[in-house]
Scaffold this active site. Sequence first.
Site, PDB file in Angstrom:
ATOM      1  CG  ASP A   1     -13.150  -7.921 -32.092  1.00  0.00           C
ATOM      2  OD1 ASP A   1     -14.455  -8.103 -32.589  1.00  0.00           O
ATOM      3  OD2 ASP A   1     -12.810  -8.712 -31.268  1.00  0.00           O
TER       4      ASP A   1
ATOM      5  CG  HIS B   1     -15.724  -7.266 -29.042  1.00  0.00           C
ATOM      6  ND1 HIS B   1     -14.975  -6.069 -28.759  1.00  0.00           N
ATOM      7  CD2 HIS B   1     -15.174  -8.301 -28.874  1.00  0.00           C
ATOM      8  CE1 HIS B   1     -13.685  -6.440 -28.508  1.00  0.00           C
ATOM      9  NE2 HIS B   1     -13.792  -7.745 -28.511  1.00  0.00           N
TER      10      HIS B   1
ATOM     11  CD  GLU C   1     -12.267 -10.541 -33.913  1.00  0.00           C
ATOM     12  OE1 GLU C   1     -10.999 -10.481 -34.234  1.00  0.00           O
ATOM     13  OE2 GLU C   1     -12.438 -11.270 -32.823  1.00  0.00           O
TER      14      GLU C   1
ATOM     15  CD  GLU D   1     -14.327 -13.539 -29.982  1.00  0.00           C
ATOM     16  OE1 GLU D   1     -13.681 -12.734 -30.546  1.00  0.00           O
ATOM     17  OE2 GLU D   1     -14.641 -13.237 -28.722  1.00  0.00           O
TER      18      GLU D   1
ATOM     19  CG  HIS E   1     -10.866 -15.366 -29.990  1.00  0.00           C
ATOM     20  ND1 HIS E   1     -11.247 -15.989 -28.820  1.00  0.00           N
ATOM     21  CD2 HIS E   1     -10.868 -13.857 -29.966  1.00  0.00           C
ATOM     22  CE1 HIS E   1     -11.383 -15.003 -27.929  1.00  0.00           C
ATOM     23  NE2 HIS E   1     -11.430 -13.777 -28.493  1.00  0.00           N
TER      24      HIS E   1
HETATM   25 MG   LIG Z   1     -13.393 -10.734 -31.041  1.00  0.00          MG
END
Ligand SMILES: [Mg+2]
Length: 302
Positions: free
Chosen positions: A119, A121, A145, A171, A221
């Site tokens: 991830d 973010h 991700e 997400e 998520h």
């Molecule tokens: Mg994430």
Amino acid sequence: MYISVLSAVETALWDLTGKALGMPVYQLLGGKFRDKIRVYCDTGAYRETDTSAEAFGKSAKKAVDMGFNAVKYDIDERNDPNKYDAYNWTASQGELERMYNQIAGVRKAVGPKVDICVDMHGRYDMTTGRRVAKMMEPLNLLFLEEPIPAENPEAYKQIREASNTPICAGENHYLAHGFRKLLEIGAVDIIMPDLQKAGGLGEGQRIANLANLYYVPFAPHMVASYLGAMASSHVCASVPNFLILEWQIYFHEEPMFKEIVTFDGPMVDKGFIPLSNKPGIGVEINEEGMKKYAPKDVPFFV
Ligand SMILES: [Mg+2]
């Protein structure tokens, strides 16, 4: 925030309806394709002070020893000494090398068969997202991700087309409409809606079914305790294209996460959540536990 609150009320209504009818939520959703829900373990390595490749590898080995067959790592690092500017998110060569070495350490520790999720973010820019996706190819990730911020599906499509690493997002998308363009233009390989944010369990099932029209798997998520995990599990059981659900190592390590709920049986068995057959969701809020951990000076709702 509105849709997140709506999701909580929607989920509670599925629980109440299931209890009123004596049926588990998956049955209300049309039945189940599976009895257990595969999860990937977010190892929380990002919370540690030692973020070396060896430490990442060690945490992966620990998760595999606990029975998990998929692990997840965060590689975005605001405090990386090789990051030269607080606001620009073009990763420097030193940062890219750190990212690669951490995940290579995980691959070395777990061998070829365990799935690795990574991830970023949604913090980095296009050039970095594209380079990281390409750079990770030899490590055979399950997915990368949010390599870039969530809002621009066309930019995701460019990254997806630039490498063989599966790209995912979700997400930070809301309701089925929030996923429509991502799917229509082929911006992602996998979608990962957060069912506690994206509109609830019914909307989660709609999103999964929409993705299935494009042969895109559904990998929610999930950071919302064992109650959220089981609520999500009912949706995961009810759709054919479910791939994997998120799980947190701290659910095992921080007592709060066991004290705020009541449930039967093990939370996770060899990397899978056994799906509850009890009426409703099958996991209850423990009000005493919730009161114990509620923020001071905030009234407890009943
Ligand atoms: Mg994430």
